[in-house]
Design a protein around this motif. Structure first.
Motif, PDB file in Angstrom:
ATOM      1  N   UNK A  13       7.756  -5.392  -5.142  1.00  0.00           N
ATOM      2  CA  UNK A  13       6.816  -5.995  -6.082  1.00  0.00           C
ATOM      3  C   UNK A  13       7.547  -6.258  -7.395  1.00  0.00           C
ATOM      4  N   UNK A  14       7.748  -7.494  -7.708  1.00  0.00           N
ATOM      5  CA  UNK A  14       8.489  -7.837  -8.916  1.00  0.00           C
ATOM      6  C   UNK A  14       7.719  -7.493 -10.187  1.00  0.00           C
ATOM      7  N   UNK A  15       6.404  -7.407 -10.102  1.00  0.00           N
ATOM      8  CA  UNK A  15       5.623  -7.039 -11.295  1.00  0.00           C
ATOM      9  C   UNK A  15       5.846  -5.573 -11.678  1.00  0.00           C
ATOM     10  N   UNK A  16       5.806  -4.689 -10.699  1.00  0.00           N
ATOM     11  CA  UNK A  16       5.982  -3.258 -10.987  1.00  0.00           C
ATOM     12  C   UNK A  16       7.441  -2.820 -10.852  1.00  0.00           C
ATOM     13  N   UNK A  17       8.266  -3.694 -10.281  1.00  0.00           N
ATOM     14  CA  UNK A  17       9.682  -3.418 -10.055  1.00  0.00           C
ATOM     15  C   UNK A  17       9.906  -2.230  -9.121  1.00  0.00           C
ATOM     16  N   UNK A  22       1.153  -3.394   0.616  1.00  0.00           N
ATOM     17  CA  UNK A  22       0.123  -4.378   0.306  1.00  0.00           C
ATOM     18  C   UNK A  22      -0.787  -4.547   1.510  1.00  0.00           C
ATOM     19  N   UNK A  23      -2.094  -4.524   1.277  1.00  0.00           N
ATOM     20  CA  UNK A  23      -3.060  -4.761   2.349  1.00  0.00           C
ATOM     21  C   UNK A  23      -3.067  -6.267   2.608  1.00  0.00           C
ATOM     22  N   UNK A  24      -2.782  -6.643   3.839  1.00  0.00           N
ATOM     23  CA  UNK A  24      -2.604  -8.063   4.160  1.00  0.00           C
ATOM     24  C   UNK A  24      -3.842  -8.888   3.843  1.00  0.00           C
ATOM     25  N   UNK A  38      17.115 -13.382  -3.535  1.00  0.00           N
ATOM     26  CA  UNK A  38      16.627 -12.010  -3.554  1.00  0.00           C
ATOM     27  C   UNK A  38      17.708 -11.149  -4.194  1.00  0.00           C
ATOM     28  N   UNK A  39      17.315 -10.412  -5.235  1.00  0.00           N
ATOM     29  CA  UNK A  39      18.275  -9.546  -5.915  1.00  0.00           C
ATOM     30  C   UNK A  39      18.625  -8.360  -5.004  1.00  0.00           C
ATOM     31  N   UNK A  44      15.346  -4.520   1.553  1.00  0.00           N
ATOM     32  CA  UNK A  44      14.776  -3.352   2.224  1.00  0.00           C
ATOM     33  C   UNK A  44      15.737  -2.170   2.293  1.00  0.00           C
ATOM     34  N   UNK A  45      17.035  -2.433   2.255  1.00  0.00           N
ATOM     35  CA  UNK A  45      18.020  -1.341   2.260  1.00  0.00           C
ATOM     36  C   UNK A  45      17.864  -0.425   1.049  1.00  0.00           C
ATOM     37  N   UNK A  46      17.258  -0.933  -0.008  1.00  0.00           N
ATOM     38  CA  UNK A  46      17.092  -0.164  -1.243  1.00  0.00           C
ATOM     39  C   UNK A  46      15.715   0.475  -1.372  1.00  0.00           C
ATOM     40  N   UNK A  47      14.912   0.365  -0.359  1.00  0.00           N
ATOM     41  CA  UNK A  47      13.594   0.993  -0.345  1.00  0.00           C
ATOM     42  C   UNK A  47      13.765   2.428   0.159  1.00  0.00           C
TER      43      UNK A  47
END
Length: 138
Positions: A13-17, A22-24, A38-39, A44-47
């Motif tokens: 989420x770019x807003x919350x960083x 997220x509920x679809x 994509x930065x 996903x590797x950074x999640x």
């Protein structure tokens, strides 16, 4: 992931960083953003919650009269069901399975056939708050 009631998608989420669920059905007007890369921190590797695997030991709830029935139902070995879950899914799974995650197995009711043997196994799992009986400061 399916929490039993609705489907979620996990994304950065770019807003919350941060990575979030997220509920679809709540995504109203998705917009495909073309031309933006994509930065590295958004991949996903950074999640950490997604890549972290938590090992949980579930046992028959101590309040049961016949724990051997639960042991048979869950094909437990030596009275323990060992499961590995992604940290990002742990709270959802424990709720769906009605696992008592209180440190002192204090939840009552026939739905609580399983108890999380070591509640500290959820340390650092952000969605552990979804797990029945989980207490943050115990």
């Amino acid at each position: 992931m399916d929490n039993g009631l609705r489907w979620h998608v996990r994304a950065f989420d770019r807003m919350s960083q941060e990575f979030r669920d997220f509920v679809i059905t709540r995504i109203r007007h998705p917009v495909l953003i073309r031309g933006q890369s994509v930065a590295p921190h958004e991949t996903s590797d950074n999640d950490i919650q997604w890549t972290r695997i938590v090992e949980l030991e579930l046992v028959p709830h101590p309040d049961q009269d016949r724990p051997e029935i639960t042991e048979m139902d869950y094909d437990m070995r030596d009275g323990v069901l060992r499961i590995n879950l992604r940290a990002a899914t742990a709270g959802y799974t424990l709720r769906k399975w009605s696992v008592d995650c209180s440190p002192d197995h204090s939840l009552r009711g026939p739905e609580y056939r399983l108890w999380l043997k070591d509640h500290l196994a959820l340390y650092g799992v952000k969605n552990a708050v979804l797990a029945p009986g989980y207490q943050l400061n115990k």
